[in-house]
Design a protein around this motif. Structure first.
Motif, short mmCIF file in Angstrom:
data_model
loop_
_atom_site.label_atom_id
_atom_site.label_comp_id
_atom_site.label_asym_id
_atom_site.label_seq_id
_atom_site.Cartn_x
_atom_site.Cartn_y
_atom_site.Cartn_z
N LEU A 85 -3.88 -6.39 6.21
CA LEU A 85 -4.23 -5.11 6.47
C LEU A 85 -3.61 -4.09 5.48
O LEU A 85 -2.65 -4.18 5.35
CB LEU A 85 -4.18 -4.68 7.90
N LEU A 86 -4.70 -3.62 5.05
CA LEU A 86 -4.31 -2.45 3.76
C LEU A 86 -4.83 -1.13 4.40
O LEU A 86 -5.95 -0.95 4.72
CB LEU A 86 -4.95 -2.88 2.37
N ASP A 87 -4.24 -0.17 4.42
CA ASP A 87 -4.38 1.31 4.68
C ASP A 87 -4.01 2.07 3.88
O ASP A 87 -2.89 3.03 4.27
CB ASP A 87 -4.24 1.47 6.46
N PRO A 88 -4.12 2.35 2.56
CA PRO A 88 -3.52 3.01 1.49
C PRO A 88 -3.79 4.43 1.56
O PRO A 88 -4.89 4.64 2.26
CB PRO A 88 -3.86 2.39 0.23
N PRO A 89 -3.09 5.33 0.74
CA PRO A 89 -3.50 6.63 0.70
C PRO A 89 -4.72 6.62 -0.17
O PRO A 89 -5.29 5.73 -0.68
CB PRO A 89 -2.28 7.19 -0.01
N ARG A 90 -5.30 7.97 -0.76
CA ARG A 90 -6.23 8.05 -1.56
C ARG A 90 -6.14 7.20 -2.75
O ARG A 90 -7.43 7.00 -3.50
CB ARG A 90 -6.54 9.59 -1.73
N THR A 91 -5.13 6.93 -3.44
CA THR A 91 -5.06 6.19 -4.77
C THR A 91 -5.25 4.90 -4.54
O THR A 91 -5.68 4.23 -5.57
CB THR A 91 -3.59 6.57 -5.22
N GLY A 92 -5.28 4.55 -3.42
CA GLY A 92 -5.67 2.85 -3.23
C GLY A 92 -4.57 2.04 -3.37
O GLY A 92 -3.41 2.46 -3.33
N ALA A 93 -4.49 0.67 -3.39
CA ALA A 93 -3.82 -0.33 -3.40
C ALA A 93 -3.69 -1.17 -4.70
O ALA A 93 -3.15 -2.31 -4.75
CB ALA A 93 -4.01 -1.21 -2.13
#
Length: 440
Positions: free
Chosen positions: A369-377
């Motif tokens: 599961l990925l839930d990154p900030p606006r900058t992404g992963a």
């Protein structure tokens, strides 16, 4: 001398051909793009151009000459001045369609991918939903009172003079005038910089950021307000770690995730999802898409307080949560213990940096599961143990970074973009929250 971007004001009639990613109408004048606030696709408006840049101009709607059938009257009396919302003049269903279109356009233009299935959008209550917010405060000598609110739409250097807010939780949204009166009466009125709003299920807290120490009279005023309103009052004399309760002394905040029988405790400046109702639906959809099984080992990156990690742990064999902020990791561990969850581990790591020394990177996982900030992963993806990961669910708060990362996962790692759709976490704004499923 720096050259100004502000030309002589010009009024023009323009046809709006599209809606931009930030909710402004798009027009063309002599081949140059113009972004017009307050205008909708298909409208003809009288606009005032007030910003000139090399590649585009900006302006605002003075008068709608030919209205879109999707135009509605904004519910908020402060809509035209306040920058807290951008789309109240657009029909609610059309707002969702516009956000879905932004997501799909980003997939095509940036990621060069398209989802096999477009998910039905997730929606919840459009008003009174916002449980986290930062209100600006400004003592205005000319008005002899303090102004409390969001920044102005056209002049973000100013605080909008509002009396109520329809998107904030009602305990706060209906008390904007009271907060203004409270600060106006304080001796330290010129040193109150902002008020942070943080609402749990049973209590709502306010954090007063003050640049000078508060005297006893001001502390008494705040306590009296707390007792009268039922709100929790916190003070912040310095950095984030200086926040402490004023009244009551044992003030705490929490919210439940009933579907997983989990309660999460948090501090007032901690990150939690802004929209409580949408958060419940988002967790349910995430679990449905990730489909954790008793034999699965799951990796949850950018895990925060354990908003997803702990519900996943109720279903999976084990789950590892990783978060960059050490304080959130500590509270995630505490939340796991308080909920009797022993199959969840948490690690603190900056996921934008070199991860080769992290112990969890060497472990194998079945799902991610990925839930990154606006900058992404994009910085983390090449370093992850993806070899055995059959399924990835990506929760995104920025369609551009999701589209970029989707392209990476599909092009470089052999995943297929199975499905994607929007979640209306911020109704009446142009903010696009979305979710996507990838499979080998």
């Amino acid at each position: 001398m720096a050259r100004s971007n502000r030309p002589k004001l010009i009024d023009v009639e323009v046809d709006i051909v599209d809606l931009s990613h930030d909710g402004r109408g798009v027009a063309r004048i002599d081949g140059k793009t113009v972004f017009i606030s307050g205008a909708l696709t298909g409208e003809r408006v009288l606009a005032q151009l007030d910003v000139t840049k090399r590649k585009f101009n900006e302006g605002r709607t003075l008068k709608v000459l030919q209205a879109s059938p999707l135009r509605v009257d904004p519910a908020c009396a402060h809509y035209e001045i306040c920058g807290g919302c951008a789309l109240q003049h657009l029909d609610a269903a059309a707002q969702i369609e516009a956000k879905q279109r932004v997501l799909l356009e980003n997939f095509e233009r940036i990621g060069h991918v398209s989802p096999g299935e477009i998910l039905p959008p997730l929606i919840d209550q459009p008003w009174g939903y916002r449980r986290k917010a930062r209100l600006g405060v400004k003592w205005v000598k000319a008005k002899d009172r303090a102004i409390v609110g969001f920044r102005e739409a056209d002049k973000p250097q100013f605080i909008a003079d509002i009396s109520r807010c329809l998107v904030l939780v009602p305990q706060i949204g209906e008390r904007i005038s009271e907060l203004s009166e409270l600060i106006t009466a304080m001796d330290a009125r010129e040193s109150i910089a902002q008020i942070e709003v943080a609402a749990g299920d049973e209590a709502v807290g306010l954090v007063f950021r003050h640049l000078q120490p508060l005297g006893e009279a001001d502390r008494a005023r705040l306590i009296e307000f707390a007792q009268r309103s039922g709100l929790l009052i916190f003070l912040q004399p310095g950095a984030n770690d200086s926040v402490h309760p004023l009244w009551p002394a044992d003030a705490e905040l929490s919210f439940r995730i009933p579907a997983a029988d989990v309660r999460l405790h948090f501090r007032p400046l901690d990150f939690v999802q802004v929209n409580a109702g949408m958060n419940q639906k988002m967790i349910a959809r995430t679990l449905e898409m990730l489909d954790p099984q008793p034999q699965d080992r799951v990796l949850d990156l950018f895990c925060g307080l354990g908003n997803f990690t702990l519900p996943i742990a109720r279903r999976a064999g084990s789950v590892v949560g990783v978060e960059g902020e050490a304080g959130l990791v500590a509270r995630a561990r505490d939340n796991a213990a308080q909920n009797g969850i022993s199959n969840a581990e948490f690690y603190a790591a900056d996921l934008a940096q070199d991860l080769r020394g992290e112990p969890w990177v060497k472990q194998g996982f079945d799902k991610l599961l990925l839930d990154p900030p606006r900058t992404g992963a994009d910085a983390a993806i090449p370093q992850l143990p993806l070899k055995g990961v059959k399924r990835i669910v990506y929760v995104s708060c920025h369609p551009g970074s999701l589209a970029r990362d989707a392209g990476i996962l599909v092009r470089d790692y052999g995943y297929r973009l199975v499905s994607a759709g929007v979640m209306d976490m911020f109704p009446h704004t142009a903010h696009v929250e979305s979710i996507a499923l990838f499979e080998r």
